[in-house]
Design a protein around this motif. Structure first.
Motif, PDB file in Angstrom:
ATOM      1  N   GLU A   1       0.832  -1.208   0.000  1.00  8.74           N
ATOM      2  CA  GLU A   1       0.000   0.000   0.000  1.00  8.74           C
ATOM      3  C   GLU A   1       0.873   1.267   0.000  1.00  8.74           C
ATOM      4  OE1 GLU A   1      -3.839   0.065   2.583  1.00  8.74           O
ATOM      5  OE2 GLU A   1      -2.326   1.227   3.662  1.00  8.74           O
ATOM      6  N   ARG A   2       2.053   1.176   0.625  1.00 10.21           N
ATOM      7  CA  ARG A   2       2.909   2.360   0.758  1.00 10.21           C
ATOM      8  C   ARG A   2       3.626   2.756  -0.531  1.00 10.21           C
ATOM      9  NH1 ARG A   2       5.929   2.418   6.594  1.00 10.21           N
ATOM     10  NH2 ARG A   2       4.075   2.899   7.834  1.00 10.21           N
ATOM     11  N   CYS A   3       3.614   1.883  -1.520  1.00 10.32           N
ATOM     12  CA  CYS A   3       4.213   2.227  -2.822  1.00 10.32           C
ATOM     13  C   CYS A   3       3.534   1.373  -3.891  1.00 10.32           C
ATOM     14  CB  CYS A   3       5.721   1.979  -2.798  1.00 10.32           C
ATOM     15  SG  CYS A   3       6.530   2.538  -4.313  1.00 10.32           S
ATOM     16  N   CYS A   4       2.461   1.916  -4.487  1.00  6.32           N
ATOM     17  CA  CYS A   4       1.626   1.060  -5.346  1.00  6.32           C
ATOM     18  C   CYS A   4       1.195   1.764  -6.630  1.00  6.32           C
ATOM     19  CB  CYS A   4       0.418   0.569  -4.570  1.00  6.32           C
ATOM     20  SG  CYS A   4      -0.597   1.916  -3.896  1.00  6.32           S
ATOM     21  N   PRO A   5       2.158   2.197  -7.465  1.00  4.59           N
ATOM     22  CA  PRO A   5       1.791   2.940  -8.680  1.00  4.59           C
ATOM     23  C   PRO A   5       0.942   2.122  -9.654  1.00  4.59           C
ATOM     24  CG  PRO A   5       4.117   2.319  -8.721  1.00  4.59           C
ATOM     25  CD  PRO A   5       3.619   2.040  -7.337  1.00  4.59           C
ATOM     26  N   ILE A   6       1.171   0.821  -9.722  1.00  2.13           N
ATOM     27  CA  ILE A   6       0.399  -0.005 -10.668  1.00  2.13           C
ATOM     28  C   ILE A   6      -1.048  -0.113 -10.196  1.00  2.13           C
ATOM     29  CG2 ILE A   6       0.196  -2.323 -11.682  1.00  2.13           C
ATOM     30  CD1 ILE A   6       3.294  -2.478 -11.507  1.00  2.13           C
ATOM     31  N   HIS A   7      -1.235  -0.238  -8.881  1.00  2.00           N
ATOM     32  CA  HIS A   7      -2.584  -0.298  -8.328  1.00  2.00           C
ATOM     33  C   HIS A   7      -3.351   0.989  -8.609  1.00  2.00           C
ATOM     34  CE1 HIS A   7      -5.575   0.045  -4.940  1.00  2.00           C
ATOM     35  NE2 HIS A   7      -5.879  -1.134  -5.435  1.00  2.00           N
ATOM     36  N   VAL A   8      -2.675   2.122  -8.430  1.00  2.00           N
ATOM     37  CA  VAL A   8      -3.336   3.422  -8.662  1.00  2.00           C
ATOM     38  C   VAL A   8      -3.808   3.514 -10.114  1.00  2.00           C
ATOM     39  CG1 VAL A   8      -2.940   5.927  -8.773  1.00  2.00           C
ATOM     40  CG2 VAL A   8      -2.069   4.610  -6.821  1.00  2.00           C
ATOM     41  N   ALA A   9      -2.923   3.159 -11.045  1.00  2.00           N
ATOM     42  CA  ALA A   9      -3.263   3.253 -12.474  1.00  2.00           C
ATOM     43  C   ALA A   9      -4.358   2.254 -12.837  1.00  2.00           C
ATOM     44  CB  ALA A   9      -2.019   2.994 -13.320  1.00  2.00           C
ATOM     45  N   TRP A  10      -4.269   1.045 -12.303  1.00  2.00           N
ATOM     46  CA  TRP A  10      -5.241   0.002 -12.627  1.00  2.00           C
ATOM     47  C   TRP A  10      -6.633   0.398 -12.125  1.00  2.00           C
ATOM     48  CZ3 TRP A  10      -7.929  -3.295  -9.191  1.00  2.00           C
ATOM     49  CH2 TRP A  10      -8.658  -4.316  -9.811  1.00  2.00           C
ATOM     50  N   ARG A  11      -6.683   0.911 -10.882  1.00  2.00           N
ATOM     51  CA  ARG A  11      -7.973   1.286 -10.291  1.00  2.00           C
ATOM     52  C   ARG A  11      -8.600   2.454 -11.047  1.00  2.00           C
ATOM     53  NH1 ARG A  11      -7.535   2.912  -4.214  1.00  2.00           N
ATOM     54  NH2 ARG A  11      -6.571   4.617  -5.348  1.00  2.00           N
ATOM     55  N   ALA A  12      -7.737   3.375 -11.546  1.00  2.00           N
ATOM     56  CA  ALA A  12      -8.239   4.551 -12.264  1.00  2.00           C
ATOM     57  C   ALA A  12      -8.594   4.229 -13.717  1.00  2.00           C
ATOM     58  CB  ALA A  12      -7.189   5.661 -12.212  1.00  2.00           C
ATOM     59  N   GLY A  13      -8.281   3.016 -14.164  1.00  2.00           N
ATOM     60  CA  GLY A  13      -8.536   2.668 -15.566  1.00  2.00           C
ATOM     61  C   GLY A  13      -7.596   3.386 -16.520  1.00  2.00           C
ATOM     62  N   ALA A  14      -6.436   3.823 -16.015  1.00  2.00           N
ATOM     63  CA  ALA A  14      -5.497   4.606 -16.829  1.00  2.00           C
ATOM     64  C   ALA A  14      -4.682   3.702 -17.758  1.00  2.00           C
ATOM     65  CB  ALA A  14      -4.558   5.386 -15.917  1.00  2.00           C
ATOM     66  N   ASP A  15      -4.177   4.280 -18.845  1.00  2.00           N
ATOM     67  CA  ASP A  15      -3.309   3.555 -19.770  1.00  2.00           C
ATOM     68  C   ASP A  15      -1.844   3.685 -19.395  1.00  2.00           C
ATOM     69  OD1 ASP A  15      -5.381   2.691 -21.341  1.00  2.00           O
ATOM     70  OD2 ASP A  15      -5.351   4.494 -22.590  1.00  2.00           O
ATOM     71  N   VAL A  16      -1.514   4.740 -18.666  1.00  2.00           N
ATOM     72  CA  VAL A  16      -0.123   4.951 -18.263  1.00  2.00           C
ATOM     73  C   VAL A  16      -0.035   4.904 -16.742  1.00  2.00           C
ATOM     74  CG1 VAL A  16       0.569   6.323 -20.260  1.00  2.00           C
ATOM     75  CG2 VAL A  16      -0.432   7.453 -18.268  1.00  2.00           C
ATOM     76  N   VAL A  17       1.165   4.567 -16.265  1.00  2.00           N
ATOM     77  CA  VAL A  17       1.409   4.539 -14.822  1.00  2.00           C
ATOM     78  C   VAL A  17       2.226   5.774 -14.462  1.00  2.00           C
ATOM     79  CG1 VAL A  17       2.505   3.273 -12.941  1.00  2.00           C
ATOM     80  CG2 VAL A  17       1.318   2.031 -14.758  1.00  2.00           C
ATOM     81  N   ASP A  18       1.644   6.651 -13.659  1.00  2.00           N
ATOM     82  CA  ASP A  18       2.368   7.847 -13.227  1.00  2.00           C
ATOM     83  C   ASP A  18       3.297   7.503 -12.076  1.00  2.00           C
ATOM     84  OD1 ASP A  18       1.139   9.547 -15.059  1.00  2.00           O
ATOM     85  OD2 ASP A  18      -0.613   9.796 -13.747  1.00  2.00           O
ATOM     86  N   ARG A  19       4.337   8.320 -11.912  1.00  2.00           N
ATOM     87  CA  ARG A  19       5.240   8.139 -10.787  1.00  2.00           C
ATOM     88  C   ARG A  19       4.429   8.230  -9.494  1.00  2.00           C
ATOM     89  NH1 ARG A  19      11.194  10.601 -10.563  1.00  2.00           N
ATOM     90  NH2 ARG A  19      11.854   9.725  -8.578  1.00  2.00           N
ATOM     91  N   PHE A  20       4.635   7.278  -8.583  1.00  2.00           N
ATOM     92  CA  PHE A  20       3.891   7.259  -7.314  1.00  2.00           C
ATOM     93  C   PHE A  20       4.376   8.421  -6.461  1.00  2.00           C
ATOM     94  CE2 PHE A  20       2.825   5.610  -3.059  1.00  2.00           C
ATOM     95  CZ  PHE A  20       1.499   5.306  -3.272  1.00  2.00           C
TER      96      PHE A  20
END
Ligand SMILES: [Zn+2]
Length: 390
Positions: A273-292
């Motif tokens: 949970e403390r470092c989860c950039p892929i989770h953030v992008a996946w949950r948002a339905g995004a195509d790119v992964v932003d820097r956490f």
């Protein structure tokens, strides 16, 4: 030149065509070169041509290690591979679950982590291309694996790691004879520091070059073979830079394309949970992964990546397989270490994220009754001694 030698050179040239690399973004194509780790446009490279199928009918007579699948490993002379007979790690049943949960014990590799799969193939390829030195950046385990296989290949090796890396991993890298460069700041700062060195020395990057993922895909071949040439319904794996998910996706996709298995598993990623950039992008339905943006220190140091290089490919792999991403808290990571230890299994906290992630995915109905699920246990507990209270 004798005809035998000529035939061998021609074979090498023909084989090397299969090793051309292609940029997914701008479609630039490159011939194999030890100094080439990425595209000029800044994207990672993949092999242009699909890998040949593994030789299923010949496996019975081959040694029980990952080189039994050498046809698919992009190495021209597998008989000269840099190897310690690694692979074919145990796949066992977990006691703790009512579900059909199997554990792939990939922490039982020579250096104590699954990264040996990638390092064995990558260092073999670089030696085949004539490299005599390598640089690499790592949160620890990949550095130890590259240092080990470089030592075995007689290559000079420099490893860049974040200064907060577990002492056991740093000792391991040093003892293999690699030069260690500690970098202040987060994992991203380490990645940026190595790029200057990579201008003059081959960069044995487990995130950039497709050879590493080619080695990691053998985990999919082994799981399928151990299940009687069947793919499980789900695979749960820790995700930092995502190399294990990419290896799983590549391996299971190849098995299906070649008609060896009928299905591919859903890929379920576990992040802290403390470092989860892929989770953030996946949950948002995004195509790119932003820097956490606000990473905090986590027990799962091996997956504390704020900006994974192949993040879009990782997201694609999860979505393409109708997978999911789960996050776990620090308490859950420590609980995961202890839960596995009660079954006699000692893994590092980075690996233990799969325990609570599995439970969460069951609660959410992502993992269903009757599913066959494999969790990948990626790194030995000896790598992070003292990090988890008993
Ligand atoms: Zn490109």
């Amino acid at each position: 030149m004798g005809s035998c030698v000529l035939r061998r050179v021609n074979h090498w040239r023909t084989t090397m065509v299969h090793f051309d690399m292609l940029c997914d973004e701008c479609r630039s194509r490159f011939t194999p070169d030890p100094m080439r780790y990425g595209c000029d446009c800044g994207s990672a490279l993949d092999f242009a041509a699909p890998a040949p199928p593994i030789a299923v009918e010949e496996l019975a007579s081959r040694p029980a290690n990952m080189w039994r699948y050498h046809e698919a490993l992009r190495i021209a002379r597998p008989e000269d591979a840099v190897t310690m007979g690694e692979g074919m790690t145990p796949l066992i049943r977990a006691d703790r679950s009512d579900h059909d949960l199997r554990l792939k014990l990939d922490f039982t590799f020579p250096t104590g982590s699954y990264k040996d799969r990638g390092a064995a193939v990558l260092i073999s390829a670089l030696r085949e291309m004539g490299a005599d030195a390598v640089v690499e950046d790592s949160s620890g385990n990949a550095g130890a694996a590259i240092a080990a296989y470089a030592a075995r290949a007689g290559m000079r090796c420099v490893i860049y790691t974040p200064s907060g890396t577990s002492p056991a991993k740093l000792d391991q890298i040093r003892v293999f004879g690699a030069e260690l460069r500690l970098v202040e700041g987060d994992r991203q700062a380490t990645t940026e520091a190595v790029l200057e060195a990579a201008e003059t020395t081959p960069y044995a990057s487990h995130n950039w070059t497709p050879y590493f993922i080619t080695g990691v895909k053998t985990v999919a071949f082994e799981i399928a073979e151990q299940l009687g040439w069947r793919a499980p319904d789900n695979v749960v794996a820790p995700a930092g830079f995502g190399s294990i998910l990419l290896g799983l996706h590549l391996g299971f996709s190849e098995l299906r394309r070649h008609g060896i298995t009928d299905t591919t598993p859903r890929l379920l990623a576990a992040q802290a949970e403390r470092c989860c950039p892929i989770h953030v992008a996946w949950r948002a339905g995004a195509d790119v992964v932003d820097r956490f943006v606000d990473p905090r220190p986590t027990l799962a140091e091996g997956i504390a990546s704020t900006r994974p290089i192949r993040a879009r490919q990782v997201l694609d792999a999860i979505r393409h397989t109708e997978g999911a991403v789960a996050t776990v808290t620090e308490d859950e990571i420590a609980d995961g270490v202890r839960a596995l230890a009660r079954e006699g299994i000692y893994v590092e906290p980075t690996s233990a994220v799969v325990v609570s992630a599995f439970d969460r995915l069951v609660e959410q109905g992502v993992i269903r009754d009757g599913d066959l699920t494999v969790s990948i246990l990626t790194g030995s507990g000896l790598k992070a001694s003292g990090k988890v209270p008993a």
